[in-house]
Write a protein that holds these residues in place. Sequence first.
Motif, PDB file in Angstrom:
ATOM      1  N   ARG A   1       8.959   6.124  -8.586  1.00 13.64           N
ATOM      2  CA  ARG A   1       7.833   5.613  -7.790  1.00 13.64           C
ATOM      3  C   ARG A   1       7.336   4.274  -8.346  1.00 13.64           C
ATOM      4  NH1 ARG A   1       8.883  10.094  -5.510  1.00 13.64           N
ATOM      5  NH2 ARG A   1       7.621  10.996  -3.942  1.00 13.64           N
ATOM      6  N   LEU A   2       7.286   4.161  -9.672  1.00 14.46           N
ATOM      7  CA  LEU A   2       6.866   2.899 -10.280  1.00 14.46           C
ATOM      8  C   LEU A   2       7.876   1.793  -9.999  1.00 14.46           C
ATOM      9  CD1 LEU A   2       5.402   4.030 -13.721  1.00 14.46           C
ATOM     10  CD2 LEU A   2       4.166   3.136 -11.743  1.00 14.46           C
ATOM     11  N   TRP A   3       9.159   2.145  -9.957  1.00 16.24           N
ATOM     12  CA  TRP A   3      10.189   1.170  -9.643  1.00 16.24           C
ATOM     13  C   TRP A   3       9.974   0.634  -8.213  1.00 16.24           C
ATOM     14  CZ3 TRP A   3      14.049  -0.452 -12.934  1.00 16.24           C
ATOM     15  CH2 TRP A   3      15.015  -1.285 -12.382  1.00 16.24           C
ATOM     16  N   ILE A   4       9.698   1.539  -7.284  1.00 19.20           N
ATOM     17  CA  ILE A   4       9.434   1.149  -5.896  1.00 19.20           C
ATOM     18  C   ILE A   4       8.179   0.282  -5.821  1.00 19.20           C
ATOM     19  CG2 ILE A   4       8.769   2.036  -3.620  1.00 19.20           C
ATOM     20  CD1 ILE A   4      10.552   4.513  -4.314  1.00 19.20           C
ATOM     21  N   PHE A   5       7.157   0.682  -6.564  1.00 16.65           N
ATOM     22  CA  PHE A   5       5.905  -0.073  -6.595  1.00 16.65           C
ATOM     23  C   PHE A   5       6.143  -1.494  -7.135  1.00 16.65           C
ATOM     24  CE2 PHE A   5       1.942  -1.182  -8.933  1.00 16.65           C
ATOM     25  CZ  PHE A   5       1.107  -1.272  -7.833  1.00 16.65           C
ATOM     26  N   GLY A   6       6.883  -1.604  -8.234  1.00 14.43           N
ATOM     27  CA  GLY A   6       7.192  -2.911  -8.815  1.00 14.43           C
ATOM     28  C   GLY A   6       8.025  -3.765  -7.882  1.00 14.43           C
ATOM     29  N   ASP A   7       8.965  -3.144  -7.183  1.00 13.08           N
ATOM     30  CA  ASP A   7       9.791  -3.864  -6.223  1.00 13.08           C
ATOM     31  C   ASP A   7       8.935  -4.401  -5.072  1.00 13.08           C
ATOM     32  OD1 ASP A   7      12.346  -4.751  -5.196  1.00 13.08           O
ATOM     33  OD2 ASP A   7      12.104  -3.191  -3.668  1.00 13.08           O
ATOM     34  N   ALA A   8       7.983  -3.605  -4.611  1.00 10.92           N
ATOM     35  CA  ALA A   8       7.099  -4.042  -3.523  1.00 10.92           C
ATOM     36  C   ALA A   8       6.219  -5.209  -3.967  1.00 10.92           C
ATOM     37  CB  ALA A   8       6.234  -2.875  -3.052  1.00 10.92           C
ATOM     38  N   ILE A   9       5.704  -5.141  -5.184  1.00 17.51           N
ATOM     39  CA  ILE A   9       4.874  -6.237  -5.709  1.00 17.51           C
ATOM     40  C   ILE A   9       5.720  -7.499  -5.877  1.00 17.51           C
ATOM     41  CG2 ILE A   9       3.626  -7.063  -7.738  1.00 17.51           C
ATOM     42  CD1 ILE A   9       2.522  -4.265  -8.064  1.00 17.51           C
ATOM     43  N   GLY A  10       6.922  -7.347  -6.416  1.00 18.99           N
ATOM     44  CA  GLY A  10       7.811  -8.495  -6.592  1.00 18.99           C
ATOM     45  C   GLY A  10       8.158  -9.154  -5.268  1.00 18.99           C
ATOM     46  N   ALA A  11       8.449  -8.346  -4.258  1.00 17.00           N
ATOM     47  CA  ALA A  11       8.783  -8.890  -2.939  1.00 17.00           C
ATOM     48  C   ALA A  11       7.588  -9.620  -2.341  1.00 17.00           C
ATOM     49  CB  ALA A  11       9.246  -7.769  -2.010  1.00 17.00           C
ATOM     50  N   ALA A  12       6.397  -9.064  -2.500  1.00 19.56           N
ATOM     51  CA  ALA A  12       5.195  -9.710  -1.960  1.00 19.56           C
ATOM     52  C   ALA A  12       4.923 -11.034  -2.670  1.00 19.56           C
ATOM     53  CB  ALA A  12       3.993  -8.778  -2.096  1.00 19.56           C
ATOM     54  N   CYS A  13       5.090 -11.066  -3.974  1.00 19.71           N
ATOM     55  CA  CYS A  13       4.877 -12.309  -4.731  1.00 19.71           C
ATOM     56  C   CYS A  13       5.909 -13.357  -4.340  1.00 19.71           C
ATOM     57  CB  CYS A  13       4.944 -12.040  -6.231  1.00 19.71           C
ATOM     58  SG  CYS A  13       3.544 -11.111  -6.853  1.00 19.71           S
TER      59      CYS A  13
ATOM     60  N   MET B   1       0.810  -1.198   0.000  1.00 20.04           N
ATOM     61  CA  MET B   1       0.000   0.000   0.000  1.00 20.04           C
ATOM     62  C   MET B   1       0.856   1.266   0.000  1.00 20.04           C
ATOM     63  SD  MET B   1      -2.951  -0.494  -0.382  1.00 20.04           S
ATOM     64  CE  MET B   1      -4.064  -1.779  -0.585  1.00 20.04           C
ATOM     65  N   LYS B   2       2.013   1.190   0.634  1.00 23.56           N
ATOM     66  CA  LYS B   2       2.900   2.351   0.656  1.00 23.56           C
ATOM     67  C   LYS B   2       3.330   2.722  -0.753  1.00 23.56           C
ATOM     68  CE  LYS B   2       4.835   1.725   5.240  1.00 23.56           C
ATOM     69  NZ  LYS B   2       6.053   1.522   6.013  1.00 23.56           N
ATOM     70  N   ALA B   3       3.527   1.720  -1.587  1.00 23.02           N
ATOM     71  CA  ALA B   3       3.967   1.982  -2.960  1.00 23.02           C
ATOM     72  C   ALA B   3       2.880   2.701  -3.747  1.00 23.02           C
ATOM     73  CB  ALA B   3       4.349   0.676  -3.643  1.00 23.02           C
ATOM     74  N   VAL B   4       1.622   2.327  -3.543  1.00 16.60           N
ATOM     75  CA  VAL B   4       0.510   2.985  -4.240  1.00 16.60           C
ATOM     76  C   VAL B   4       0.420   4.436  -3.796  1.00 16.60           C
ATOM     77  CG1 VAL B   4      -1.996   3.014  -4.549  1.00 16.60           C
ATOM     78  CG2 VAL B   4      -0.777   0.844  -4.525  1.00 16.60           C
ATOM     79  N   GLU B   5       0.573   4.690  -2.509  1.00 15.04           N
ATOM     80  CA  GLU B   5       0.552   6.071  -2.008  1.00 15.04           C
ATOM     81  C   GLU B   5       1.712   6.875  -2.573  1.00 15.04           C
ATOM     82  OE1 GLU B   5       0.463   5.899   2.241  1.00 15.04           O
ATOM     83  OE2 GLU B   5      -1.315   4.615   2.234  1.00 15.04           O
ATOM     84  N   ALA B   6       2.870   6.230  -2.706  1.00 16.54           N
ATOM     85  CA  ALA B   6       4.046   6.918  -3.237  1.00 16.54           C
ATOM     86  C   ALA B   6       3.825   7.340  -4.685  1.00 16.54           C
ATOM     87  CB  ALA B   6       5.273   6.016  -3.130  1.00 16.54           C
ATOM     88  N   VAL B   7       3.167   6.515  -5.473  1.00 14.84           N
ATOM     89  CA  VAL B   7       2.896   6.857  -6.868  1.00 14.84           C
ATOM     90  C   VAL B   7       1.931   8.035  -6.946  1.00 14.84           C
ATOM     91  CG1 VAL B   7       1.825   6.034  -9.000  1.00 14.84           C
ATOM     92  CG2 VAL B   7       3.390   4.562  -7.745  1.00 14.84           C
TER      93      VAL B   7
END
Length: 79
Positions: free
Chosen positions: A26-38, A1-7
């Motif tokens: 911001r998209l890089w951070i968002f993608g990194d967060a999604i990758g880590a969660a997966c 959720m932090k990544a979505v807020e950052a974008v």
Amino acid sequence: MKAVEAVRTFARGATYEKSIYRYQARLWIFGDAIGAACWRKGYDTCKLQMTPRQDKIIVALSMNELLHLTSLPIWVSRR
């Protein structure tokens, strides 16, 4: 959720090029967060599947050890 807020919060008053770079970061951070969660979800699922049940054990044998094991005489005692 932090990544979505950052974008959502990237700077709007900056120049076009800076705005693109900030949005890209911001998209890089968002993608990194999604990758880590997966990765975490897959790791936890695999760990659950590989863990033996309470009443079982796992025995890891090489192919050579398994061949030796099959050649041993098995003594079955009947009680």
